[in-house]
Design a protein around this motif. Sequence first.
Motif, PDB file in Angstrom:
ATOM      1  N   VAL A 100     -38.462 -43.241 -88.466  1.00 14.97           N
ATOM      2  CA  VAL A 100     -37.152 -42.600 -88.362  1.00 14.97           C
ATOM      3  C   VAL A 100     -36.048 -43.646 -88.288  1.00 14.97           C
ATOM      4  N   ARG A 101     -36.295 -44.727 -87.586  1.00 20.96           N
ATOM      5  CA  ARG A 101     -35.243 -45.701 -87.300  1.00 20.96           C
ATOM      6  C   ARG A 101     -34.987 -46.691 -88.438  1.00 20.96           C
ATOM      7  N   PHE A 102     -36.007 -46.989 -89.255  1.00 18.20           N
ATOM      8  CA  PHE A 102     -35.869 -48.021 -90.284  1.00 18.20           C
ATOM      9  C   PHE A 102     -35.956 -47.423 -91.687  1.00 18.20           C
ATOM     10  N   PRO A 103     -35.368 -48.108 -92.684  1.00 18.87           N
ATOM     11  CA  PRO A 103     -35.495 -47.659 -94.076  1.00 18.87           C
ATOM     12  C   PRO A 103     -36.963 -47.646 -94.495  1.00 18.87           C
ATOM     13  N   VAL A 104     -37.400 -46.535 -95.035  1.00 12.67           N
ATOM     14  CA  VAL A 104     -38.827 -46.326 -95.233  1.00 12.67           C
ATOM     15  C   VAL A 104     -39.435 -47.325 -96.213  1.00 12.67           C
ATOM     16  N   ALA A 105     -38.742 -47.667 -97.304  1.00 13.54           N
ATOM     17  CA  ALA A 105     -39.311 -48.571 -98.301  1.00 13.54           C
ATOM     18  C   ALA A 105     -39.467 -49.986 -97.744  1.00 13.54           C
ATOM     19  N   LYS A 106     -38.472 -50.451 -97.027  1.00  7.90           N
ATOM     20  CA  LYS A 106     -38.541 -51.809 -96.462  1.00  7.90           C
ATOM     21  C   LYS A 106     -39.591 -51.880 -95.357  1.00  7.90           C
ATOM     22  N   TYR A 107     -39.662 -50.842 -94.548  1.00  5.15           N
ATOM     23  CA  TYR A 107     -40.679 -50.784 -93.493  1.00  5.15           C
ATOM     24  C   TYR A 107     -42.080 -50.771 -94.102  1.00  5.15           C
ATOM     25  N   LEU A 108     -42.244 -50.040 -95.198  1.00  8.12           N
ATOM     26  CA  LEU A 108     -43.530 -49.977 -95.881  1.00  8.12           C
ATOM     27  C   LEU A 108     -43.901 -51.324 -96.482  1.00  8.12           C
ATOM     28  N   PHE A 109     -42.942 -52.012 -97.065  1.00  6.19           N
ATOM     29  CA  PHE A 109     -43.204 -53.320 -97.683  1.00  6.19           C
ATOM     30  C   PHE A 109     -43.803 -54.308 -96.690  1.00  6.19           C
ATOM     31  N   VAL A 110     -43.237 -54.352 -95.495  1.00  7.56           N
ATOM     32  CA  VAL A 110     -43.739 -55.286 -94.481  1.00  7.56           C
ATOM     33  C   VAL A 110     -45.206 -54.998 -94.174  1.00  7.56           C
ATOM     34  N   HIS A 111     -45.563 -53.735 -94.043  1.00  6.15           N
ATOM     35  CA  HIS A 111     -46.943 -53.383 -93.725  1.00  6.15           C
ATOM     36  C   HIS A 111     -47.890 -53.690 -94.879  1.00  6.15           C
ATOM     37  N   VAL A 112     -47.455 -53.450 -96.104  1.00  9.82           N
ATOM     38  CA  VAL A 112     -48.308 -53.745 -97.266  1.00  9.82           C
ATOM     39  C   VAL A 112     -48.594 -55.239 -97.343  1.00  9.82           C
ATOM     40  N   LEU A 113     -47.574 -56.044 -97.154  1.00 12.01           N
ATOM     41  CA  LEU A 113     -47.740 -57.499 -97.204  1.00 12.01           C
ATOM     42  C   LEU A 113     -48.711 -57.974 -96.124  1.00 12.01           C
ATOM     43  N   ILE A 162     -53.898 -51.369 -87.903  1.00 17.21           N
ATOM     44  CA  ILE A 162     -52.503 -51.381 -87.459  1.00 17.21           C
ATOM     45  C   ILE A 162     -51.568 -51.442 -88.661  1.00 17.21           C
ATOM     46  N   SER A 163     -51.846 -52.345 -89.590  1.00 15.15           N
ATOM     47  CA  SER A 163     -50.934 -52.553 -90.724  1.00 15.15           C
ATOM     48  C   SER A 163     -50.973 -51.402 -91.716  1.00 15.15           C
ATOM     49  N   GLU A 164     -52.111 -50.698 -91.797  1.00  8.86           N
ATOM     50  CA  GLU A 164     -52.221 -49.585 -92.737  1.00  8.86           C
ATOM     51  C   GLU A 164     -51.802 -48.245 -92.126  1.00  8.86           C
ATOM     52  N   ALA A 165     -51.555 -48.219 -90.830  1.00  9.46           N
ATOM     53  CA  ALA A 165     -51.309 -46.946 -90.144  1.00  9.46           C
ATOM     54  C   ALA A 165     -50.103 -46.199 -90.683  1.00  9.46           C
ATOM     55  N   THR A 166     -49.133 -46.924 -91.184  1.00  5.45           N
ATOM     56  CA  THR A 166     -47.888 -46.275 -91.590  1.00  5.45           C
ATOM     57  C   THR A 166     -47.903 -45.773 -93.022  1.00  5.45           C
ATOM     58  N   VAL A 167     -48.910 -46.150 -93.821  1.00  2.00           N
ATOM     59  CA  VAL A 167     -48.851 -45.900 -95.267  1.00  2.00           C
ATOM     60  C   VAL A 167     -48.838 -44.415 -95.601  1.00  2.00           C
ATOM     61  N   ALA A 168     -49.885 -43.691 -95.208  1.00  2.00           N
ATOM     62  CA  ALA A 168     -49.947 -42.274 -95.554  1.00  2.00           C
ATOM     63  C   ALA A 168     -48.820 -41.462 -94.909  1.00  2.00           C
ATOM     64  N   PRO A 169     -48.490 -41.665 -93.607  1.00  2.22           N
ATOM     65  CA  PRO A 169     -47.329 -40.959 -93.052  1.00  2.22           C
ATOM     66  C   PRO A 169     -46.028 -41.267 -93.800  1.00  2.22           C
ATOM     67  N   ALA A 170     -45.857 -42.517 -94.197  1.00  2.00           N
ATOM     68  CA  ALA A 170     -44.656 -42.872 -94.960  1.00  2.00           C
ATOM     69  C   ALA A 170     -44.633 -42.147 -96.295  1.00  2.00           C
ATOM     70  N   PHE A 171     -45.790 -42.019 -96.926  1.00  2.00           N
ATOM     71  CA  PHE A 171     -45.844 -41.355 -98.221  1.00  2.00           C
ATOM     72  C   PHE A 171     -45.596 -39.852 -98.107  1.00  2.00           C
ATOM     73  N   ILE A 172     -46.042 -39.251 -97.017  1.00  2.00           N
ATOM     74  CA  ILE A 172     -45.728 -37.832 -96.806  1.00  2.00           C
ATOM     75  C   ILE A 172     -44.219 -37.666 -96.616  1.00  2.00           C
ATOM     76  N   THR A 173     -43.599 -38.567 -95.857  1.00  2.00           N
ATOM     77  CA  THR A 173     -42.146 -38.539 -95.689  1.00  2.00           C
ATOM     78  C   THR A 173     -41.441 -38.710 -97.032  1.00  2.00           C
ATOM     79  N   ILE A 174     -41.928 -39.643 -97.839  1.00  2.00           N
ATOM     80  CA  ILE A 174     -41.351 -39.880 -99.161  1.00  2.00           C
ATOM     81  C   ILE A 174     -41.504 -38.645-100.046  1.00  2.00           C
ATOM     82  N   THR A 175     -42.671 -38.023-100.001  1.00  2.00           N
ATOM     83  CA  THR A 175     -42.900 -36.819-100.806  1.00  2.00           C
ATOM     84  C   THR A 175     -41.952 -35.706-100.405  1.00  2.00           C
ATOM     85  N   GLN A 176     -41.726 -35.552 -99.116  1.00  2.00           N
ATOM     86  CA  GLN A 176     -40.820 -34.512 -98.636  1.00  2.00           C
ATOM     87  C   GLN A 176     -39.374 -34.770 -99.044  1.00  2.00           C
TER      88      GLN A 176
END
Length: 526
Positions: A129-142, A169-183
Amino acid sequence: MSVAESSSVSESFSKEGESTVSSPVPQARTSALRIQGDAALAVLEEYPPRAPISAAEDTKVRRKIDLGVLPVVLLVYFLQQLDKSSLSYTTVFGIIEDTNLVGSQYSWLSSVVYAAQLVWQPISSYLLVRFPVAKYLFVHVLIWGAIVAITAAAKDFEGLLATRFFLGISEATVAPAFITITQMWWRRREQTMRLSMWMAMNGVTGMAIGKVNCEQVGSLLSYGLAHIKGSLRPYQTIFLFNGLLTVVCSPVVLFVLSDSPTKARFLNREEKIIALERLRENNQGTESKVWKWDQVLEVLVDPKTYLWFSLLFICAVPSGGIGAFGPLIIQGFGFNQFHTILFNIPFSAFQVIVTLLAAFVSTKIKLKWPIIFALTLPPIAGASALLVLDRGPELRHTLLGCYYVLSFFTALQPMLYTWSAQNTAGHTKKTCTTGLIFVAQCAGNIIGPLLYQIEDKPFYHRGLVAKITAAFLAFRNRQHAGIRLSLGKAADIVDMSLEKHTKTDNAEQAFDDLTDSQNEDFIFAL
């Protein structure tokens, strides 16, 4: 909030951003919504209400969104599943023997990923909620790519356990982020297929790994990974290659994926308006950077939350077991290591086909629960057969066929994710609900590898809970119809978000960041 207030706000914005209505009430409400409401308001308030979107405009913008967002999502989810499932395929290349794994240690290597995700989900929900989703996702993917590459250096259980924990830990945000993106990008009618497409990458990954490691496929990549000679063991090569591949691909997320439709680099200003208006009938908004504790409380008291939780948990228990032990199950039928990898490819292919077919049928009939119930039936037959059949060599092809039938259950998770996502509104509530259902998935995936048995009972439970969920959603629709009637609105309205093209007629409160309970215009999808 009254209908009159909603209508006056819709009419109060000129293209220059100045109010055409002198009443201070709409101005005060507009100021409050700019802070507390959806990010879409910052764009939409610059323009007066536009004419209804034509079918041609709708189609053009949808295609640009598909091309601008979906390829990145598919790529990242493919890489995540490639990295996560690498462990299961390294079992047939000696990782258990070479790292001296004993007892339940291998099972813990599968479970610890989900234990880490379970721990991180509440934090991740807040940060999404607090951070831009794409940038937050990038950090976790890296980070997760680097961790998978480092796993190649692990030589014992402790080293593998540590790397797998931080991978979770690093993969935890991927699927939730993608559901947010889909919505936030697609209409509810379109969400089912798009979400199913990126979740079908599970099957594509299985086919890709099979091809990479199978000596029958004579590609350069196959030769390099399965037959490399040197100081590295084959499983180490797999970890190193997959991790570095993810690291190399991670900048795509940063430079290609936009944070939201309001910031889409591939849409011009008029197309952004259309993209946002397409979402109006969803009554779900796009995003808000304000964390709302009242929406968190609503998640905890909403009965739907516990229905989604039950469904995902029941589904994840057998999923976790088969995900971790699938290749070993096939190997137990009497096949060698390369045949084991080869024969897992059809299972993955069936997974892709069934997932996309279920999404297609669900979109056509505009219902989820009958599809979910139907998907539980074939695995009952396959699991029952595997329980009673012997393991003699003459039955190994029959056993393999029964194992393939289990692939139907893999389509359940994307259907459940979509069902939950389509029935939740309010940005904080959406994120928290997604986090909670992934906690359920993580818990099921932890238990699955540790206490794994293929049995039919959970499938019956899924069918039962699906029926209860559908009945509850129908009840909530009747409640909302009564509220609309009391406010002078039409009790029965058509859910245009499930139709082929948008008309942007009703949904005055679509971008007020209201939850599905607060917005009487919200229609629950069965």
